[in-house]
Design an enzyme around this catalytic site. Structure first.
Site, PDB file in Angstrom:
ATOM      1  N   THR B  99      26.475  17.733  59.696  1.00 29.90           N
ATOM      2  CA  THR B  99      27.875  17.655  59.257  1.00 29.90           C
ATOM      3  C   THR B  99      28.089  18.742  58.215  1.00 29.90           C
ATOM      4  O   THR B  99      27.547  18.682  57.114  1.00 29.90           O
ATOM      5  CB  THR B  99      28.178  16.270  58.668  1.00 29.90           C
ATOM      6  N   LYS B 175      34.604  16.243  63.056  1.00 33.21           N
ATOM      7  CA  LYS B 175      33.592  15.372  62.433  1.00 33.21           C
ATOM      8  C   LYS B 175      33.979  15.037  60.992  1.00 33.21           C
ATOM      9  O   LYS B 175      33.840  13.892  60.553  1.00 33.21           O
ATOM     10  CB  LYS B 175      32.224  16.057  62.458  1.00 33.21           C
ATOM     11  N   LYS B 243      28.645  13.876  49.621  1.00 36.78           N
ATOM     12  CA  LYS B 243      28.678  15.149  50.335  1.00 36.78           C
ATOM     13  C   LYS B 243      29.809  15.185  51.368  1.00 36.78           C
ATOM     14  O   LYS B 243      30.626  16.130  51.377  1.00 36.78           O
ATOM     15  CB  LYS B 243      27.338  15.378  51.062  1.00 36.78           C
TER      16      LYS B 243
END
Lengths: 302, 302
Positions: B99, B175, B243
């Site tokens: 990701t 995503k 994150k």
């Protein structure tokens, strides 16, 4: 207290109508009450014993009452401003299924008690389709004897009944916490789809990805379909979540508890209502985002 | 470009290990790479052709590469700091499934192109169980020829592959928007369960109600079970969502787009990390709420 044979269903909106039909199917004597003549006609044609705009008219026929109106003010109106509470037989169980605060639930219980009536604090969830199928989720608190008396009504209308405890107010609180999630999930779905639109991701594809992955929610799947289709005709409404997230906020205030996400979501629904979308489907909360083009909606790009 | 027979899987964490095992089951020649000797041993015993801490060692054997590490820095390290990109055969398709931001995806594509390598921008979702079953959801962008070449790897690892378009960066963006929902849903679940704890609603009952009603989400059902069980051993971690929600925030910043809920959720995960829970399960974000008692956790009431 013996089991009930008849039920007065007050409030024949999407949830109340579904519940009333489920009671008819289960063989109960159903009396339907609403201010909307079309709803009365529909329920009458489907086997209700009687329908009326005035519940007091049949008060002596009712072994139980199911109140499925929108808010606490309406509950108070139908029970106490119409003399219904005074006209009902002593010990009639009144199942209050509106989404209301724990404090309102307790006040309504006290007023019912003045008329020797017992209350089940019994909010519902599941949407119109589940109500129609007799498969609502009911999260209820009250005396065990009230649960027992209402068993035929609960069985007819619910796939799942939670007995949260004796204290009136627990049912209301569980429903409000449920609505916290429902409201945040709709607002989060809108935020995600708005960002996708801004990033030029086709919304039907984004919808398809999310509904097949771990980012899915019941509300995303149900409500963001309306965004993909550009259909904001109201199933539920923006103003319902203004109300429900305000109930969440009131609950948090009483408990002095911080709710960062619910507060942000409430602000989004209030913004949507203030912008004129209060009576549209709750998915119209996505219209607060400027600078995007949505299916079936004119661009707000300036 | 003909179909691939061999694949180098770089990164054997829960997702990478599952993908590697699925490739073995599908009959591909699998080469596994990780810094963790236990992971290498596990994959080696399950039928991998070879395993190593150094992917360069087998570069000439690889028809394709699947990179399933944690972030863009790790992708850059494994591909470019190790000379792997230089050692791979020309036109080898490299499927980048970490990701990462759209910008990072484009920069990695450019660097791969310098080595005559082609990239599929192919983030994944579904969790460890789906990865293990070869049923990940893959949201990918890239040239059609790269999709075609990687078909054996995609078929082996995914139940669903979305082709979002040609442009590298689209996969990453989809995503990231998915992670917006995942992160907000975990934080919303934590907020709701924390409020339930404060209101003295039993958490197992609250969990049961929500998972049977319209307030449910995939993340609520999966992660709030950890809260009910008092088990914060990391499946995913708080710092992963620090994150990922920062990637969401970066994406919004690039597009000058406001994200009220994601911002609030990011702040909750950062607070949890700052309080020392960064390496715990992401459901530990609930520990930012004071004044509640959680199953298996000492009260923070002061």
């Amino acid at each position: 207290m013996s089991e009930v044979q008849s039920v007065g269903v007050i409030g024949l909106g999407s949830m109340g109508m579904g519940a009333a039909k489920s009671c008819v199917r289960a063989g109960l004597d159903v009396y339907g009450f609403d201010l909307n003549p079309q709803a009365l006609e529909e329920l009458g044609s489907l086997g209700a014993k009687a329908v009326s705009t005035n519940a007091v008219e049949f008060a002596d026929k009712l072994d139980s009452v199911l109140v499925l109106v929108v808010n606490a003010a309406q509950v108070n109106t139908v029970l106490f401003k119409t003399d219904l509470a005074a006209a009902l037989k002593a010990n009639t169980p009144v199942m209050v299924s509106a989404t209301i605060s724990a404090e309102d639930a307790k006040q309504i219980e006290a007023k019912l008690a003045e008329h020797n009536l017992v209350m089940l604090d019994a909010p519902v969830s599941g949407g119109a389709v589940k109500a129609e199928a007799g498969e609502m989720t009911i999260m209820a608190s009250g005396a065990q004897s009230t649960f027992d008396a209402l068993e035929p009504v609960l069985n007819a209308t619910a796939a799942k009944v939670y007995n949260i405890g004796e204290a009136i107010g627990l049912g209301a609180t569980v429903k409000i916490i449920h609505q916290l999630l429902a409201g945040v999930h709709i607002a989060a779905g809108a935020e995600a789809m708005a960002l996708a639109a801004r990033a030029n991701i086709p919304l039907d594809l984004m919808y398809d990805v999310v509904t097949n992955a771990a980012g899915n929610s019941w509300m995303f799947e149900n409500r963001m379909k309306h965004v993909v289709d550009g259909d904001y005709s109201p199933k539920s409404m923006v103003d319902i979540f203004v109300k429900d997230l305000n109930l969440v906020s009131d609950t948090a205030k009483d408990l002095k508890f911080p709710l960062p996400l619910s507060s942000a979501a409430l602000n989004m629904f209030v913004s949507a209502s203030n912008a004129g979308f209060g009576q549209e489907d709750d998915s119209a909360v996505i219209k607060i985002f400027d600078g995007i083009e949505l299916p079936g909606v004119e661009s707000k790009q300036k």
